[in-house]
Motif scaffolding. Structure first.
Motif, PDB file in Angstrom:
ATOM      1  N   SER A  33      26.026  20.003   5.679  1.00  0.00           N
ATOM      2  CA  SER A  33      25.567  19.345   4.466  1.00  0.00           C
ATOM      3  C   SER A  33      25.877  17.854   4.555  1.00  0.00           C
ATOM      4  O   SER A  33      26.828  17.440   5.193  1.00  0.00           O
ATOM      5  CB  SER A  33      26.220  19.962   3.243  1.00  0.00           C
ATOM      6  N   LEU A  34      25.058  17.065   3.898  1.00  0.00           N
ATOM      7  CA  LEU A  34      25.240  15.622   3.891  1.00  0.00           C
ATOM      8  C   LEU A  34      26.088  15.239   2.684  1.00  0.00           C
ATOM      9  O   LEU A  34      25.638  15.323   1.552  1.00  0.00           O
ATOM     10  CB  LEU A  34      23.886  14.912   3.814  1.00  0.00           C
ATOM     11  N   ALA A  35      27.298  14.834   2.941  1.00  0.00           N
ATOM     12  CA  ALA A  35      28.201  14.480   1.846  1.00  0.00           C
ATOM     13  C   ALA A  35      28.292  12.963   1.712  1.00  0.00           C
ATOM     14  O   ALA A  35      28.065  12.226   2.660  1.00  0.00           O
ATOM     15  CB  ALA A  35      29.586  15.060   2.107  1.00  0.00           C
ATOM     16  N   VAL A  36      28.634  12.539   0.513  1.00  0.00           N
ATOM     17  CA  VAL A  36      28.846  11.122   0.229  1.00  0.00           C
ATOM     18  C   VAL A  36      30.284  10.962  -0.224  1.00  0.00           C
ATOM     19  O   VAL A  36      30.724  11.616  -1.163  1.00  0.00           O
ATOM     20  CB  VAL A  36      27.886  10.622  -0.875  1.00  0.00           C
ATOM     21  N   SER A  37      31.020  10.108   0.468  1.00  0.00           N
ATOM     22  CA  SER A  37      32.412   9.887   0.093  1.00  0.00           C
ATOM     23  C   SER A  37      32.501   8.869  -1.040  1.00  0.00           C
ATOM     24  O   SER A  37      31.543   8.147  -1.326  1.00  0.00           O
ATOM     25  CB  SER A  37      33.218   9.413   1.307  1.00  0.00           C
ATOM     26  N   ARG A  38      33.637   8.831  -1.666  1.00  0.00           N
ATOM     27  CA  ARG A  38      33.840   7.934  -2.807  1.00  0.00           C
ATOM     28  C   ARG A  38      33.649   6.469  -2.419  1.00  0.00           C
ATOM     29  O   ARG A  38      33.097   5.680  -3.158  1.00  0.00           O
ATOM     30  CB  ARG A  38      35.242   8.142  -3.379  1.00  0.00           C
ATOM     31  N   ASN A  39      34.128   6.093  -1.248  1.00  0.00           N
ATOM     32  CA  ASN A  39      33.970   4.728  -0.741  1.00  0.00           C
ATOM     33  C   ASN A  39      33.156   4.779   0.548  1.00  0.00           C
ATOM     34  O   ASN A  39      33.662   4.532   1.627  1.00  0.00           O
ATOM     35  CB  ASN A  39      35.342   4.082  -0.486  1.00  0.00           C
ATOM     36  N   HIS A  40      31.895   5.099   0.420  1.00  0.00           N
ATOM     37  CA  HIS A  40      31.018   5.355   1.566  1.00  0.00           C
ATOM     38  C   HIS A  40      30.463   4.054   2.151  1.00  0.00           C
ATOM     39  O   HIS A  40      30.553   3.808   3.344  1.00  0.00           O
ATOM     40  CB  HIS A  40      29.872   6.258   1.107  1.00  0.00           C
ATOM     41  N   ALA A  41      29.857   3.255   1.300  1.00  0.00           N
ATOM     42  CA  ALA A  41      29.227   2.009   1.729  1.00  0.00           C
ATOM     43  C   ALA A  41      29.184   1.071   0.531  1.00  0.00           C
ATOM     44  O   ALA A  41      29.402   1.487  -0.604  1.00  0.00           O
ATOM     45  CB  ALA A  41      27.816   2.267   2.247  1.00  0.00           C
ATOM     46  N   ARG A  42      28.889  -0.192   0.823  1.00  0.00           N
ATOM     47  CA  ARG A  42      28.706  -1.124  -0.296  1.00  0.00           C
ATOM     48  C   ARG A  42      27.564  -2.069   0.037  1.00  0.00           C
ATOM     49  O   ARG A  42      27.297  -2.377   1.192  1.00  0.00           O
ATOM     50  CB  ARG A  42      29.978  -1.884  -0.599  1.00  0.00           C
ATOM     51  N   VAL A  43      26.898  -2.501  -1.021  1.00  0.00           N
ATOM     52  CA  VAL A  43      25.836  -3.494  -0.924  1.00  0.00           C
ATOM     53  C   VAL A  43      26.359  -4.752  -1.598  1.00  0.00           C
ATOM     54  O   VAL A  43      26.868  -4.691  -2.724  1.00  0.00           O
ATOM     55  CB  VAL A  43      24.538  -2.994  -1.609  1.00  0.00           C
ATOM     56  N   LEU A  72      31.591   1.750   5.088  1.00  0.00           N
ATOM     57  CA  LEU A  72      33.041   1.602   4.909  1.00  0.00           C
ATOM     58  C   LEU A  72      33.822   2.659   5.684  1.00  0.00           C
ATOM     59  O   LEU A  72      34.839   3.156   5.232  1.00  0.00           O
ATOM     60  CB  LEU A  72      33.388   1.644   3.414  1.00  0.00           C
ATOM     61  N   GLY A  73      33.334   3.000   6.866  1.00  0.00           N
ATOM     62  CA  GLY A  73      34.030   3.970   7.703  1.00  0.00           C
ATOM     63  C   GLY A  73      33.778   5.402   7.305  1.00  0.00           C
ATOM     64  O   GLY A  73      34.602   6.278   7.552  1.00  0.00           O
ATOM     65  N   SER A  74      32.629   5.676   6.701  1.00  0.00           N
ATOM     66  CA  SER A  74      32.318   7.034   6.255  1.00  0.00           C
ATOM     67  C   SER A  74      32.137   7.962   7.458  1.00  0.00           C
ATOM     68  O   SER A  74      31.662   7.547   8.511  1.00  0.00           O
ATOM     69  CB  SER A  74      31.037   7.026   5.412  1.00  0.00           C
ATOM     70  N   SER A  75      32.506   9.223   7.282  1.00  0.00           N
ATOM     71  CA  SER A  75      32.391  10.173   8.389  1.00  0.00           C
ATOM     72  C   SER A  75      30.939  10.568   8.645  1.00  0.00           C
ATOM     73  O   SER A  75      30.565  10.856   9.782  1.00  0.00           O
ATOM     74  CB  SER A  75      33.252  11.404   8.128  1.00  0.00           C
TER      75      SER A  75
END
Length: 68
Positions: free
Chosen positions: A1-11, A23-26
């Motif tokens: 499954s494709l998960a989104v972490s709390r601090n995944h990326a930023r624009v 932001l270093g998401s797995s």
């Protein structure tokens, strides 16, 4: 499954444009189907994918002064 972490990326918006940073998401952040590392500039033609979600940048044109 494709998960989104709390601090995944930023624009971020800076004087020379908009940028996306992973932001270093797995599960990674993808721009136009390619996984990005570091910081990449965004345009309104790009498709940003974070997990199962796809985003497009839409920049409203600046409001012009009314005709005099």
């Amino acid at each position: 499954s494709l998960a989104v972490s709390r601090n995944h990326a930023r624009v971020v918006h800076e004087t020379d444009g908009y940028f996306v940073e992973d932001l270093g998401s797995s599960n990674g952040t993808y721009l136009n189907g390619h996984r990005i590392g570091g910081r990449v500039q965004l345009t309104d033609r790009d498709v940003l994918q974070i997990g199962p979600y796809e985003f497009n940048l839409y920049v409203e044109p600046p409001e012009s002064d009314p005709p005099q």
